[in-house]
Design a protein around this motif. Structure first.
Motif, PDB file in Angstrom:
ATOM      1  N   PHE A  11      -7.114   8.720  11.078  1.00 56.91           N
ATOM      2  CA  PHE A  11      -8.169   7.945  10.419  1.00 56.91           C
ATOM      3  C   PHE A  11      -9.319   8.850  10.016  1.00 56.91           C
ATOM      4  CE2 PHE A  11      -5.592   4.696  11.579  1.00 56.91           C
ATOM      5  CZ  PHE A  11      -5.663   4.250  12.888  1.00 56.91           C
ATOM      6  N   ALA A  12      -9.671   9.757  10.939  1.00 57.33           N
ATOM      7  CA  ALA A  12     -10.801  10.654  10.660  1.00 57.33           C
ATOM      8  C   ALA A  12     -10.553  11.455   9.390  1.00 57.33           C
ATOM      9  CB  ALA A  12     -11.026  11.580  11.846  1.00 57.33           C
ATOM     10  N   MET A  13      -9.315  11.889   9.235  1.00 57.38           N
ATOM     11  CA  MET A  13      -8.972  12.676   8.051  1.00 57.38           C
ATOM     12  C   MET A  13      -9.179  11.869   6.772  1.00 57.38           C
ATOM     13  SD  MET A  13      -5.252  14.070   6.930  1.00 57.38           S
ATOM     14  CE  MET A  13      -4.681  12.485   6.409  1.00 57.38           C
ATOM     15  N   PHE A  14      -8.606  10.663   6.753  1.00 54.87           N
ATOM     16  CA  PHE A  14      -8.737   9.835   5.552  1.00 54.87           C
ATOM     17  C   PHE A  14     -10.184   9.473   5.265  1.00 54.87           C
ATOM     18  CE2 PHE A  14      -4.697   9.157   3.816  1.00 54.87           C
ATOM     19  CZ  PHE A  14      -3.760   9.082   4.831  1.00 54.87           C
ATOM     20  N   ILE A  15     -10.916   9.153   6.320  1.00 57.17           N
ATOM     21  CA  ILE A  15     -12.312   8.758   6.121  1.00 57.17           C
ATOM     22  C   ILE A  15     -13.119   9.925   5.573  1.00 57.17           C
ATOM     23  CG2 ILE A  15     -14.429   8.030   7.294  1.00 57.17           C
ATOM     24  CD1 ILE A  15     -12.707   6.422   9.193  1.00 57.17           C
ATOM     25  N   ALA A  16     -12.883  11.113   6.132  1.00 57.98           N
ATOM     26  CA  ALA A  16     -13.654  12.272   5.684  1.00 57.98           C
ATOM     27  C   ALA A  16     -13.363  12.586   4.219  1.00 57.98           C
ATOM     28  CB  ALA A  16     -13.313  13.474   6.555  1.00 57.98           C
TER      29      ALA A  16
ATOM     30  N   PHE B 153       2.330   3.327  -0.751  1.00 57.27           N
ATOM     31  CA  PHE B 153       2.481   4.768  -0.535  1.00 57.27           C
ATOM     32  C   PHE B 153       3.936   5.214  -0.643  1.00 57.27           C
ATOM     33  CE2 PHE B 153       3.625   3.935   3.878  1.00 57.27           C
ATOM     34  CZ  PHE B 153       2.807   2.888   4.255  1.00 57.27           C
ATOM     35  N   GLY B 154       4.669   4.576  -1.573  1.00 64.88           N
ATOM     36  CA  GLY B 154       6.070   4.972  -1.725  1.00 64.88           C
ATOM     37  C   GLY B 154       6.318   5.762  -2.996  1.00 64.88           C
ATOM     38  N   ASP B 155       5.242   6.107  -3.687  1.00 67.04           N
ATOM     39  CA  ASP B 155       5.437   6.774  -4.976  1.00 67.04           C
ATOM     40  C   ASP B 155       5.897   8.219  -4.807  1.00 67.04           C
ATOM     41  OD1 ASP B 155       2.135   7.912  -5.324  1.00 67.04           O
ATOM     42  OD2 ASP B 155       2.844   6.519  -3.799  1.00 67.04           O
TER      43      ASP B 155
ATOM     44  N   PHE C 296      -3.586   9.852  -2.838  1.00 68.02           N
ATOM     45  CA  PHE C 296      -3.848   8.557  -2.215  1.00 68.02           C
ATOM     46  C   PHE C 296      -5.028   7.920  -2.913  1.00 68.02           C
ATOM     47  CE2 PHE C 296      -1.464   7.478   1.496  1.00 68.02           C
ATOM     48  CZ  PHE C 296      -0.997   8.670   2.046  1.00 68.02           C
ATOM     49  N   SER C 297      -4.974   6.625  -3.117  1.00 73.10           N
ATOM     50  CA  SER C 297      -6.187   5.936  -3.543  1.00 73.10           C
ATOM     51  C   SER C 297      -6.821   5.377  -2.279  1.00 73.10           C
ATOM     52  CB  SER C 297      -5.858   4.797  -4.503  1.00 73.10           C
ATOM     53  OG  SER C 297      -5.205   3.767  -3.796  1.00 73.10           O
ATOM     54  N   GLN C 298      -8.048   4.888  -2.390  1.00 70.46           N
ATOM     55  CA  GLN C 298      -8.690   4.337  -1.197  1.00 70.46           C
ATOM     56  C   GLN C 298      -7.872   3.176  -0.626  1.00 70.46           C
ATOM     57  OE1 GLN C 298     -12.753   3.523  -2.450  1.00 70.46           O
ATOM     58  NE2 GLN C 298     -13.437   5.357  -1.368  1.00 70.46           N
TER      59      GLN C 298
ATOM     60  N   ASN D 237     -12.968   2.168  -8.654  1.00 69.81           N
ATOM     61  CA  ASN D 237     -12.571   3.491  -8.169  1.00 69.81           C
ATOM     62  C   ASN D 237     -11.591   3.413  -7.019  1.00 69.81           C
ATOM     63  OD1 ASN D 237     -13.452   5.558  -9.647  1.00 69.81           O
ATOM     64  ND2 ASN D 237     -15.264   6.022  -8.413  1.00 69.81           N
ATOM     65  N   ALA D 238     -11.651   2.296  -6.326  1.00 70.38           N
ATOM     66  CA  ALA D 238     -10.876   2.190  -5.095  1.00 70.38           C
ATOM     67  C   ALA D 238      -9.385   2.333  -5.326  1.00 70.38           C
ATOM     68  CB  ALA D 238     -11.174   0.869  -4.398  1.00 70.38           C
ATOM     69  N   VAL D 239      -8.948   1.992  -6.540  1.00 62.86           N
ATOM     70  CA  VAL D 239      -7.509   2.083  -6.749  1.00 62.86           C
ATOM     71  C   VAL D 239      -7.105   3.374  -7.453  1.00 62.86           C
ATOM     72  CG1 VAL D 239      -7.021  -0.368  -6.716  1.00 62.86           C
ATOM     73  CG2 VAL D 239      -7.760   0.703  -8.843  1.00 62.86           C
ATOM     74  N   LYS D 240      -8.088   4.215  -7.706  1.00 59.29           N
ATOM     75  CA  LYS D 240      -7.758   5.461  -8.398  1.00 59.29           C
ATOM     76  C   LYS D 240      -7.175   6.460  -7.425  1.00 59.29           C
ATOM     77  CE  LYS D 240     -10.554   8.430 -10.325  1.00 59.29           C
ATOM     78  NZ  LYS D 240     -11.629   9.091 -11.071  1.00 59.29           N
ATOM     79  N   PRO D 241      -6.006   6.995  -7.721  1.00 62.72           N
ATOM     80  CA  PRO D 241      -5.417   7.987  -6.815  1.00 62.72           C
ATOM     81  C   PRO D 241      -6.238   9.267  -6.831  1.00 62.72           C
ATOM     82  CG  PRO D 241      -3.787   7.177  -8.395  1.00 62.72           C
ATOM     83  CD  PRO D 241      -5.105   6.678  -8.855  1.00 62.72           C
TER      84      PRO D 241
END
Lengths: 76, 712
Positions: B431-436, B557-559, B592-594, B657-661
């Protein structure tokens, strides 16, 4: 009346134990038998369960379990 | 020679067992169930095996522990029973003793906690008690190891005594003798069986399998007595036992009039109507703060630098002796570093275990169950489920092991299945990684994840309760609140060591194998060419990921093969997900998008835990089938939640923006190891939990409820 209707620190005598077979057995094994005198010592912060003094030790049980125990007040 | 220790819970059984066997013990589970079994050799007399049977209050056929004890005694026929009795609680303890006497085995009564008795000013004439019980009675103080020699003498006694104590009135005895005719005359436990028959014991009736005609004639023996005493057969037996016990106690001991014990005084504060809850939060908050954040963090930092130094030394050594690159990579990066990373959590866990052992041994844990029961009960659990979950914030494995203290089999199983949903220390780096990277300046996502975990646990609990598997009569809460005790340093260390040892051994072996397999899968191509770290895209693991990714397209996340591959690697230990992403990023950018990141985090959070935790689950659940069902449930739920997160998230936040990879840019970054759980987050967490409790309280007030008034 039933145990959950008794007041804190009020001595009551057990008249009968009702309820489903294995609950009854458990209550009796823990010492809650006919003619025995018990006292509610306190109620948990959220209102349930309750703590009673029985045969020299402290037992906690839920109010709906206590509802199965028929008691009468011990007159002073 | 085999000796069984039988006694009430909280009577000092474990202390006695430890004192008698020292470190020569073996702990496991009784086959097929979640109840712990302990066996050991008597110190200095290794030919004598001591079996610690579960704590029981009676030999009824209704709880698992009682049935296990009964069956063990009747089937394995130990040579003698050591009945440990809490002398400060004689009536209830001797109630069990009377039943043990009927098993036709020598019973040695070990009268424990005599120090408490003396402290209260009570007196017990042990000789007279032994005479009235018709048994050998030995005074001991288990925690100070006093009186043990005398006890061992009795155990070694070649002419052990069997008690002939009779508890019952003339007419009941008469009925019992008549009933003996219905049982095999050569049964050694004739007396016990006749009483069970009188009580209409289900377990025995099943075994005897009598004809309807015989059952009817048994009724003609029982019913007249039930009429006479105006009570059912079971109640008659129990009442008469207790009456006899009372009589014996009155004749052999003297009790001071009831006064407010220290325990009562302490409980006045700790379970106070208003202060009980806040105090509980403070205590638990302290436990968490000390073990997970402060001391725990220092422990982690220490371990990390230790591992790093050792790793470099190992690396140099292997270079020096000219080992080939791939062997070096396997040993250093694969095995040593991975296992090292996982074991950095051990100091943190040890502190947590120590603190929780203190709480358990002092008796406070029973109060925790007492305070929290109302809340947990609504979600199909019991107050005792709190502790495994608290431990689970450190690591699921000891959390799962801690569920042993839960009495009800169903509650225990549910707690085992739900505990892995709590974010453990290993999931946090993910989680820390994604959040950062993807949610900078949105650090509140951290506590949000905990909140989601709580909510899901609650909902999952309610859901599971409705399934056939877990429904059925709710187990009674009826629980003893033992006296507060000061634990001895020795017992604390033993408990702490037990838990730590279990974790290290279990985790160590499983993780070792898993890490090696993972290393092989990620460092070899399908044609078995050796690959460097950065070439992971060509590995077997990546191919597997590439195949499975189609399942995860609906989850966002299957792309590409990368997320699934990383998730697979998380089976070894959840934090490996981060290292896998780091390896992949060296050659291929990971996108990854948000929203898809959130979905991925949800999946990692709820899907089945790492293999070591799965091992612990299987051990505690007892059998493979249940474990498989649990895995399906957990991963299935993770899939659904992830799906919902992605689909709704994309919908709500489409066009933003949230869906932008974005590229998961892990290069040149100091990856945070923790979610910076500082005081703010802690308060938020506590506040959330308190909020839930408040809601429950208000709801109960709104419903018409009879509050209990004080008579004074």
């Amino acid at each position: 009346m039933t145990l959950n209707e008794a007041k804190i620190n009020q001595e009551v005598k057990i008249l009968a134990i009702h309820g489903e077979k294995h609950l009854r057995r458990r209550l009796m094994d823990m010492g809650l038998t006919k003619r025995e005198i018990i006292v509610i010592k306190k109620v948990a912060p959220l209102g349930d369960p309750i703590e009673i003094r029985i045969r020299g030790y402290e037992l906690s049980l839920r109010k709906d379990e206590a509802q199965n125990i028929e008691v009468e007040v011990v007159s002073q | 020679m085999k000796i069984a220790i039988v006694g009430n819970p909280n009577s000092g059984k474990t202390t006695l067992f430890n004192a008698l066997t020292g470190s020569a013990q073996h702990v496991g589970n009784w086959p097929g169930v979640t109840v712990e079994k302990k066996e050991g050799q008597l110190k200095k007399h290794k030919e004598i095996t001591i079996v610690d049977l579960p704590g029981i209050y009676s030999l009824s056929p209704y709880t698992l522990e009682e049935v296990i004890t009964r069956d063990f005694i009747l089937n394995e026929k130990p040579d003698a029973i050591v009945n440990i009795v809490d002398a400060s609680n004689l009536e209830r303890n001797l109630f069990l003793t009377t039943q043990l006497f009927e098993l036709n085995l020598p019973v040695i009564v070990a009268l424990n906690m005599m120090d408490v008795v003396r402290h209260r000013g009570d007196e017990i004439n042990v000789n007279h008690l032994a005479h009235l019980l018709d048994a050998r009675v030995v005074e001991i103080v288990a925690k100070q190891e006093q009186g043990l020699d005398g006890l061992i003498q009795e155990i070694l006694n070649l002419y052990p005594k069997r008690s002939h104590l009779n508890c019952f009135s003339e007419d009941v005895n008469q009925a019992l003798y008549t009933l003996e005719a219905y049982i095999n005359k050569f049964q050694p436990t004739l007396r016990f069986d006749s009483i069970k028959l009188f009580e209409r014991d289900e377990h025995l009736l099943e075994q005897l399998n009598l004809s309807d005609q015989l059952l009817h004639s048994i009724e003609t023996i029982i019913q007249p007595l039930e009429q006479q005493y105006d009570d059912d057969a079971e109640a008659i037996i129990i009442s008469q036992r207790y009456d006899k016990v009372k009589e014996i106690i009155e004749q052999s001991s003297h009790k001071q009039p009831l006064f407010e014990s220290l325990t009562d005084k302490i409980d006045k504060v700790l379970t106070h109507r208003f202060f009980g809850l806040p105090l509980f939060f403070v205590i638990m908050g302290l436990v968490y703060y000390i073990s997970i954040t402060t001391v725990g963090n220092y422990g982690i930092q220490f371990m990390e630098s230790l591992i790093q130094t050792l790793s470099q030394a190992l690396n140099q050594f292997l270079i020096m002796v000219n080992t080939s690159d791939w062997v070096r990579s396997l040993v250093v990066d694969g095995i040593f570093n991975s296992i090292g990373a996982i074991f950095t959590f051990v100091p943190q866990l040890i502190i947590l275990f120590l603190l929780l052992s203190i709480l358990e041994d002092t008796g406070y844990m029973a109060r925790v169950a007492f305070i929290l029961d109302r809340v947990f009960r609504k979600f199909g659990l019991s107050g005792r489920s709190f502790i495994p979950m608290l431990i689970g914030t450190g690591c699921s494995i000891p959390g799962i092991m801690a569920s042993r203290t839960i009495e009800s089999e169903n509650d225990r199983k549910m707690t085992i299945i739900l505990t892995p949903f709590i974010p453990c220390s290993a999931k946090i780096p993910v989680f820390a990684m994604f959040i950062a990277v993807l949610f900078p300046k949105m650090a509140w996502i951290g506590p949000l994840i905990y909140l989601v975990a709580f909510l899901v646990i609650i909902l999952a609990g309610i859901l599971l309760k409705r399934t056939k598997y877990f429904s059925g009569r709710p187990s009674p809460f009826i629980m003893e609140l033992p006296e507060y005790k000061i634990p001895t340093v020795k017992s604390l260390l033993i408990h702490m060591w037990d838990k730590a040892k279990g974790f290290v051994k279990k985790a160590g072996t499983v993780i070792f194998v898993a890490v090696t397999i993972l290393w092989i899968l990620s460092h070899f191509s399908p044609q078995f060419n050796y690959l460097e770290d950065a070439q992971i895209s060509q590995s077997i693991l990546a191919q597997i990921g590439n195949l499975l990714r189609y399942l995860f397209i609906p989850l966002g996340f299957g792309d590409s093969w990368a997320p699934v591959t990383a998730a697979l690697s998380g089976m070894v230990a959840k934090e490996v997900v981060v290292t896998t992403f780091a390896s992949i990023s060296q050659s291929t950018p990971v996108l990854f998008s948000q929203i898809s990141a959130l979905s991925f985090m949800i999946f990692i959070l709820f899907s089945s835990p790492c293999v070591a935790a799965l091992g612990a689950m299987k051990k505690e659940l007892g059998d493979t089938k249940t474990t498989l069902l649990a895995i399906v449930f957990q991963t299935g739920l993770a899939y659904i939640l992830s799906f919902i997160t992605y689909q709704f998230g994309s919908l709500i936040f489409s066009q933003t923006n949230a869906v932008k990879p974005q590229v998961l840019d892990l290069a040149n970054r100091e990856l945070p190891e923790s979610l910076s759980i500082n005081f703010n987050s802690l308060f938020i967490l506590v506040g959330i939990f308190g909020f839930i409790l408040l809601i429950v309280y208000i709801i109960s007030k709104v419903k018409k409820e009879q509050p209990i008034h004080d008579i004074r």
